[in-house]
Design an enzyme around this catalytic site. Structure first.
Site, mmCIF file in Angstrom:
data_model
loop_
_atom_site.group_PDB
_atom_site.id
_atom_site.type_symbol
_atom_site.label_atom_id
_atom_site.label_comp_id
_atom_site.label_asym_id
_atom_site.label_seq_id
_atom_site.Cartn_x
_atom_site.Cartn_y
_atom_site.Cartn_z
ATOM 1 N N TYR A 1 -1.085 -10.434 8.959
ATOM 2 C CA TYR A 1 -1.719 -11.601 8.927
ATOM 3 C C TYR A 1 -1.928 -12.518 9.874
ATOM 4 O O TYR A 1 -3.008 -13.308 9.579
ATOM 5 C CB TYR A 1 0.117 -12.289 8.233
ATOM 6 C CG TYR A 1 -0.076 -11.637 7.200
ATOM 7 C CD1 TYR A 1 -0.226 -11.182 6.060
ATOM 8 C CD2 TYR A 1 1.391 -11.513 6.818
ATOM 9 C CE1 TYR A 1 0.372 -10.459 5.396
ATOM 10 C CE2 TYR A 1 2.350 -10.493 5.997
ATOM 11 C CZ TYR A 1 1.567 -10.017 4.792
ATOM 12 O OH TYR A 1 1.671 -9.954 3.943
ATOM 13 N N GLU B 1 5.489 -15.341 3.004
ATOM 14 C CA GLU B 1 7.443 -14.842 3.535
ATOM 15 C C GLU B 1 6.693 -13.603 3.919
ATOM 16 O O GLU B 1 6.317 -12.884 3.308
ATOM 17 C CB GLU B 1 8.321 -15.052 2.600
ATOM 18 C CG GLU B 1 8.687 -16.448 3.424
ATOM 19 C CD GLU B 1 7.949 -17.872 2.135
ATOM 20 O OE1 GLU B 1 7.451 -17.730 1.586
ATOM 21 O OE2 GLU B 1 8.367 -18.927 2.907
ATOM 22 N N VAL C 1 0.793 -1.296 -0.084
ATOM 23 C CA VAL C 1 0.199 0.048 0.011
ATOM 24 C C VAL C 1 1.081 1.215 -0.347
ATOM 25 O O VAL C 1 2.120 1.276 0.733
ATOM 26 C CB VAL C 1 -0.934 0.020 1.436
ATOM 27 C CG1 VAL C 1 -1.316 1.773 1.234
ATOM 28 C CG2 VAL C 1 -1.929 -1.331 1.423
#
Ligand SMILES: CC(C)(COP(=O)(O)OP(=O)(O)OC[C@H]1O[C@@H](n2cnc3c(N)ncnc32)[C@H](O)[C@@H]1OP(=O)(O)O)[C@@H](O)C(=O)NCCC(=O)NCCS
Length: 161
Positions: free
Chosen positions: A123, A111, A80
């Site tokens: 995540y 990763e 972003v």
């Protein structure tokens, strides 16, 4: 944020802008070139753009590396524009990738640099867990990476019976 941001497909014509953002977001970690983005978009994998009007402010890509019944996918990239970070765009891009992975009931891998706390936090909040460490994974920085995994979605059709 007052400007509306919309998600949609990433196009080959977006490649130079993506490469420009990569230089900003991944200095020292072998940022992708415009050609890499053109190849990725042409490969039929799921590449998404976040746009504020005509301006590309974010991008993300998912590669399906094995099909059902033991489907697997990898988050290849997500970024972003720094000027637009912190407004939910990264979360929205990731949610769209994961919705596609869930349709295939794919386990998803990625990763992430061990020192990239914003990304790791994002995540983890979507169900990824650290399953390993890859020493000196990134070049030329030689930074370490965590491998993260998100288990495949439960089978609703079975669970609902
Ligand atoms: C990681 C990245 C894509 C997140 O995009 P974003 O649009 O800023 O993120 P969002 O505003 O959607 O925030 C999503 C979540 O990320 C986490 N997060 C974002 N910025 C954070 C920060 N500075 N510190 C800690 N966590 C942060 C939070 O969990 C946040 O959730 P919440 O605000 O709902 O609690 C963006 O920071 C980025 O482009 N970073 C550089 C490129 C990169 O590292 N990509 C990932 C490579 S593996």
């Amino acid at each position: 944020m007052s400007t509306t941001v919309t998600l949609g497909p990433l196009y080959r014509a977006d490649a130079p802008r993506c490469a420009e953002l990569e230089e900003l977001l991944f200095p020292g970690d072998d940022p992708w070139s415009a050609q890499s983005f053109r190849d990725a978009v042409s490969s039929g994998q799921l590449y998404l753009a976040a746009r504020a009007g005509d301006e590309l402010v974010g991008y993300a890509g998912l590669a399906v590396v094995a099909g059902p019944p033991m489907a697997e996918a990898e988050v290849h990239t997500i970024g972003v524009d720094p000027a637009w970070q912190g407004h939910g765009i990264g979360r929205a891009l990731l949610a769209a990738l994961l919705a596609a992975a869930d349709e295939l009931r794919a386990t998803v891998f990625l990763e992430v640099r061990t020192d990239n706390e914003p990304a790791r936090t994002l995540y983890e909040s979507t169900g990824f867990v650290v399953v390993g460490t890859r020493r000196r994974y990134y070049r030329p920085s030689m930074a370490d990476a965590y491998t993260m995994r998100r288990e495949r979605a439960a089978r609703q059709d079975v669970a609902d019976r």
